[in-house]
Design an enzyme around this catalytic site. Structure first.
Site, PDB file in Angstrom:
ATOM      1  N   PRO A 174       0.834  -1.219   0.000  1.00 52.06           N
ATOM      2  CA  PRO A 174       0.000   0.000   0.000  1.00 52.06           C
ATOM      3  C   PRO A 174       0.858   1.255   0.000  1.00 52.06           C
ATOM      4  O   PRO A 174       1.059   1.888   1.033  1.00 52.06           O
ATOM      5  CB  PRO A 174      -0.771  -0.127   1.317  1.00 52.06           C
ATOM      6  CG  PRO A 174       0.183  -0.844   2.218  1.00 52.06           C
ATOM      7  CD  PRO A 174       0.975  -1.781   1.351  1.00 52.06           C
ATOM      8  N   CYS A 211       4.531   3.562   8.501  1.00 47.36           N
ATOM      9  CA  CYS A 211       4.773   4.747   7.667  1.00 47.36           C
ATOM     10  C   CYS A 211       5.877   5.612   8.270  1.00 47.36           C
ATOM     11  O   CYS A 211       5.792   6.034   9.429  1.00 47.36           O
ATOM     12  CB  CYS A 211       3.501   5.561   7.529  1.00 47.36           C
ATOM     13  SG  CYS A 211       3.725   7.055   6.525  1.00 47.36           S
ATOM     14  N   GLY A 214       6.467  -3.635  -3.155  1.00 49.96           N
ATOM     15  CA  GLY A 214       6.001  -2.280  -3.393  1.00 49.96           C
ATOM     16  C   GLY A 214       6.687  -1.649  -4.585  1.00 49.96           C
ATOM     17  O   GLY A 214       6.258  -1.796  -5.729  1.00 49.96           O
ATOM     18  N   ASN A 219       8.936  -8.005   3.747  1.00 45.51           N
ATOM     19  CA  ASN A 219       8.841  -6.852   2.857  1.00 45.51           C
ATOM     20  C   ASN A 219      10.156  -6.076   2.882  1.00 45.51           C
ATOM     21  O   ASN A 219      10.798  -5.957   3.919  1.00 45.51           O
ATOM     22  CB  ASN A 219       7.676  -5.963   3.320  1.00 45.51           C
ATOM     23  CG  ASN A 219       7.578  -4.638   2.577  1.00 45.51           C
ATOM     24  OD1 ASN A 219       7.488  -3.595   3.199  1.00 45.51           O
ATOM     25  ND2 ASN A 219       7.600  -4.665   1.267  1.00 45.51           N
TER      26      ASN A 219
END
Length: 332
Positions: A8, A99, A224, A200
């Site tokens: 995302p 984030c 990503g 990730n």
């Protein structure tokens, strides 16, 4: 079997990109850009703006489920918004604790919450209590804020809160997106928790995937920037796992995807400068996997009229095949 998730990426992976990349193939799951929960219970139209797939059973047009991602520091408000999202058809709720944005972290959200793992426990617990038992709750974290001292405490807090799955970006907030990703920590976390886990960070090609898999021991991976740079990467990883080799997407196919992206932006009347900006942003990453991307980016970076930008992409598509042939880029 390897499970692949489209990351995302805020400001880049919107519903249009999810539609295009899930149609290209290889991805088993998508996650929305974060919805910032700070003061209110959002109305339905906010969730539909971030996740129009809710109007399609919570799936992309090609049938890939899309989790709704929330980010905030108030446990009860997070729970209320999560519960409402499930009434709209969200197939799962993901919580953003990763984030690294300075703006976000100044407001007690995202990776700033990693400083105290109890924060994670309380937020995950509240969301888990608020949503129906059959709706999965997951969280995305980093290895820590300024250092990795709490990396196991962070993972255990998410598990103790009742999450069914954990995604770990193998860097701290302070490390941002600077190489390397510390895949060895993924293996240690995986051994310390009993819930499902996704690795990730820094998977740009099939070789990176193979190395991350071997070091981490994970069988689920979130991709990503690598998926934006090489839109067919998930497909090639799945083929590799099946013992096959699929050649990299042609440059003409990449350009066709960017033109399709323009068409999708036209559907909901995205402003011209927004359309041009998104295409340039995508092309800036494509430079990492397609040699022609560097030249193309240099030629379009000052173009602000979307019709002129479209014309440039169409022109490049019309070039003879020998002028479109891709040349591998040396590893950085």
């Amino acid at each position: 079997m390897t499970h692949l998730v489209l990351a995302p990426m805020e400001g880049l992976v919107d519903w249009r990109v999810r539609q295009l990349l899930s149609t290209t193939g290889g991805f088993d799951l998508c996650v929305t850009e974060f919805i910032r929960v700070s003061q209110n219970l959002f109305p339905a139209h906010v969730f539909h703006r971030y996740c129009p797939e809710l109007l399609n059973g919570g799936k992309t047009l090609s049938g890939v489920p899309v989790l709704v991602q929330l980010m905030g520091h108030d446990p009860e408000l997070m729970g209320e918004n999560a519960a409402f999202a499930t009434t709209l058809g969200a197939p799962g709720i993901d919580i953003n604790f990763g984030c690294p944005s300075k703006t976000v972290n100044k407001r007690e959200a995202g990776a700033s919450l990693l400083k105290c793992p109890d924060n994670l426990f309380h937020i995950v617990s509240a969301v888990r209590r608020a949503v129906p038992a059959d709706i999965p709750v997951s969280a995305k974290v980093r290895l820590g804020f300024s250092d990795k001292e709490l990396f196991l405490d962070i993972a255990r807090a998410v598990e103790a809160g009742g999450a069914q799955h954990l995604t770990v970006h193998a860097r701290t907030k302070l490390e941002g997106y600077k190489p390397p990703a510390h895949w060895e920590y993924l293996a240690r976390i995986r051994e310390a928790i009993s819930i499902g886990m996704t690795g990730n960070g820094e998977i740009w090609d099939v070789a990176d995937y193979e190395k991350c898999r071997d070091i981490s021991g994970c069988d689920s991976f979130m991709i990503g920037r690598g998926a934006i740079a090489a839109p067919d990467l998930a497909n090639r990883i799945k083929a590799f796992e099946g013992g096959a080799h699929v050649p990299k997407q042609s440059w003409a196919d990449v350009l066709a995807m960017l033109l399709a992206y323009c068409d999708l932006m036209d559907l909901d009347g995205a402003p011209e400068h927004h359309q041009a900006g998104r295409i340039k942003q995508w092309m800036a990453l494509i430079r990492k996997s397609h040699a022609q991307g560097a030249t193309c980016f240099d030629e379009i970076k000052r173009i602000n009229a979307i019709d002129d930008l479209r014309a440039k992409l169409c022109h490049d598509m019309s070039l003879p095949e020998n002028q479109q042939q891709d040349v591998p880029i040396a590893a950085e």
